[in-house]
Design an enzyme around this catalytic site. Structure first.
Site, short mmCIF file in Angstrom:
data_model
loop_
_atom_site.label_atom_id
_atom_site.label_comp_id
_atom_site.label_asym_id
_atom_site.label_seq_id
_atom_site.Cartn_x
_atom_site.Cartn_y
_atom_site.Cartn_z
N SER A 167 0.78 -1.24 0.00
CA SER A 167 0.00 0.00 0.00
C SER A 167 0.80 1.28 0.00
O SER A 167 0.22 2.36 -0.11
CB SER A 167 -0.97 0.01 1.18
OG SER A 167 -2.09 -0.76 0.88
N TYR B 42 -10.60 2.08 6.13
CA TYR B 42 -9.60 1.75 5.12
C TYR B 42 -10.18 0.76 4.11
O TYR B 42 -10.62 -0.32 4.47
CB TYR B 42 -8.38 1.14 5.79
CG TYR B 42 -7.13 1.18 4.93
CD1 TYR B 42 -6.14 2.11 5.15
CD2 TYR B 42 -6.96 0.26 3.90
CE1 TYR B 42 -4.99 2.14 4.37
CE2 TYR B 42 -5.83 0.29 3.11
CZ TYR B 42 -4.84 1.22 3.35
OH TYR B 42 -3.71 1.25 2.57
N SER B 43 -10.18 1.15 2.85
CA SER B 43 -10.72 0.30 1.79
C SER B 43 -9.84 0.40 0.56
O SER B 43 -9.68 1.49 -0.01
CB SER B 43 -12.15 0.70 1.44
OG SER B 43 -12.61 -0.01 0.31
N ASN B 44 -9.28 -0.71 0.13
CA ASN B 44 -8.48 -0.72 -1.08
C ASN B 44 -9.26 -0.31 -2.32
O ASN B 44 -8.70 0.16 -3.30
CB ASN B 44 -7.88 -2.11 -1.28
CG ASN B 44 -6.84 -2.44 -0.23
OD1 ASN B 44 -5.85 -1.74 -0.08
ND2 ASN B 44 -7.07 -3.50 0.53
N GLY C 137 2.98 -0.77 3.91
CA GLY C 137 2.39 -1.66 2.93
C GLY C 137 2.55 -3.12 3.27
O GLY C 137 3.57 -3.54 3.80
#
Length: 400
Positions: A110, A207-209, A351
């Site tokens: 990330s 938090y959302s990809n 990440g």
């Protein structure tokens, strides 16, 4: 599949325990297990560095291998005068016992989000994207579902994780070892996310990809070019990050020397090499490959104003509250601020992706560090302890 996040730093021992639990909440979407052979590393340096901090980097890496159980660890530390050193610990190949290569390539998960955000904000600076315009402006009819309305979600909310978009990685097949060679299109990731209900935009940080998949689609649409080309031309090449790249379609291997990344099906289970995989499922949310020194240089350049004008860097650093268990960690536009035990905050991201975890930060005095390990904390026999040690490492170095 884990793409992210945020092992950066900690302030007190109780806080570290809280943050370790939060790492599982915010980042770890799969369980892996690890055992590691131990080989202490030695620093190599481009020039000098602060001796106390330099010693602390090596001490932290050795502890990540010896005490936390990561197979290998590597780091780059840069002092306030721009002098840097590279460090390693553990082994880069459990079968052969080969040492971890200095400044080897790793998947940075990330941290990729920050590269994307910089490219997007450069387009904002050029007037082709408006941070407060709705997603519908750029992707008409695409972002709609149960509780999801692209006309009510702004670009800023995507980058800030306040859009309410459900996270596609929450419902993925997490059997990474069997799905590692599967290719998926970005639109498929969005479709998968929209099988879940959304929440009202702006109501909370979550938090959302999926946010960064949508942001990547916006950048492609506006720029009229593949996202990989946009990030390469706007961020990677101007900074001369020679060992950093966005993988080509279907590219599964790392291009240059690297430690192997390891994965297991359960904590304490047998480690298996998962270095070679198709990162398409991570795409804009986490597919970039880099080295500790390149990643460190990126964040130093960003915080030093080399990539964005002051007003837009200030937008990146305008943060919102995250979760109580993160003990003061705040999120901006793909930048996290984490309180340091010695005062001030570290700026960075972090990440996670099967095989590798990276964390780091730029401190208030200009010192910076990037640390990478060759398995996720969930890959160790004691995931919470491993996450705690990794979360503590950056703080310990920046406060040395």
């Amino acid at each position: 599949m884990t793409v992210h996040d945020p092992v950066t730093s900690a302030s007190t021992a109780p806080r570290r325990h809280g943050r370790a639990r939060a790492v599982a909440t915010v980042a770890a979407l799969c369980a892996v297990a690890t055992t590691g052979a131990l080989v202490a590393g030695t620093p190599a340096y481009a020039s000098g560095g602060s001796p106390p901090a330099s010693r602390e980097v090596q001490r932290q890496l050795d502890g990540l291998v010896r005490d936390a159980g990561f197979p290998g660890a590597l780091a780059t530390y840069e002092d306030a005068r721009g002098r840097s050193r590279d460090y390693t610990a553990g082994v880069g190949n459990l079968e052969t016992g080969a040492r971890v290569p200095l400044d080897g390539q790793v998947r940075i998960g990330s941290n990729s989000k920050t590269f994307l955000a910089v490219a997007l904000l450069q387009l904002v600076d050029e007037g082709t994207i408006d941070l407060d315009a709705p997603v519908e402006t750029y992707l008409p009819g695409l972002v709609h579902g149960d509780g999801v309305d692209g006309s009510a979600i702004t670009v800023r909310q995507l980058l800030q994780h306040t859009s309410g978009l459900p996270n596609y990685t929450a419902v993925m097949d997490h059997d990474f070892l069997s799905t590692r060679h599967h290719y998926v299109e970005p639109r498929e990731l969005l479709d998968l996310a929209l099988t879940q209900p959304g929440t009202p935009p702006g109501s909370r940080w979550d938090y959302s990809n999926t946010n960064y998949v949508v942001a990547g689609l916006i950048v492609q649409k506006v720029a009229g070019r593949p996202l990989a080309e946009v990030i390469t031309d706007r961020v990677i090449e101007p900074l001369r990050l020679r060992d950093t790249y966005v993988p080509d379609r279907g590219e599964e291997s790392l291009r240059e020397r690297h430690p192997l990344g390891y994965h297991a099906t359960e904590p304490g289970g047998e480690l298996q090499d998962i270095t070679v995989l198709d990162p398409a499922w991570a795409w804009a949310a986490g597919d970039i490959v880099s080295t500790p020194s390149d990643l460190n240089s990126f964040f130093v350049a960003l915080m030093g104003g080399e990539l964005l004008p002051p007003a837009l860097l200030a937008e990146m650093q305008t943060t919102v509250e995250t979760l109580p268990e993160l003990h003061g960690m705040r999120y901006g536009l793909a930048l996290m601020s984490t309180p340091l035990s010695c005062g001030g905050v570290a700026w960075g991201h972090g990440g996670s992706i099967p095989g590798y975890e990276t964390g780091g930060g730029v401190g208030p005095d200009g010192r910076s560090v990037t640390v990478a390990v060759t398995a996720l904390p969930a890959a160790t026999a004691d995931p919470e302890r491993a996450a705690e040690r990794l979360a503590h490492a950056v703080d310990a170095v920046l406060c040395a």
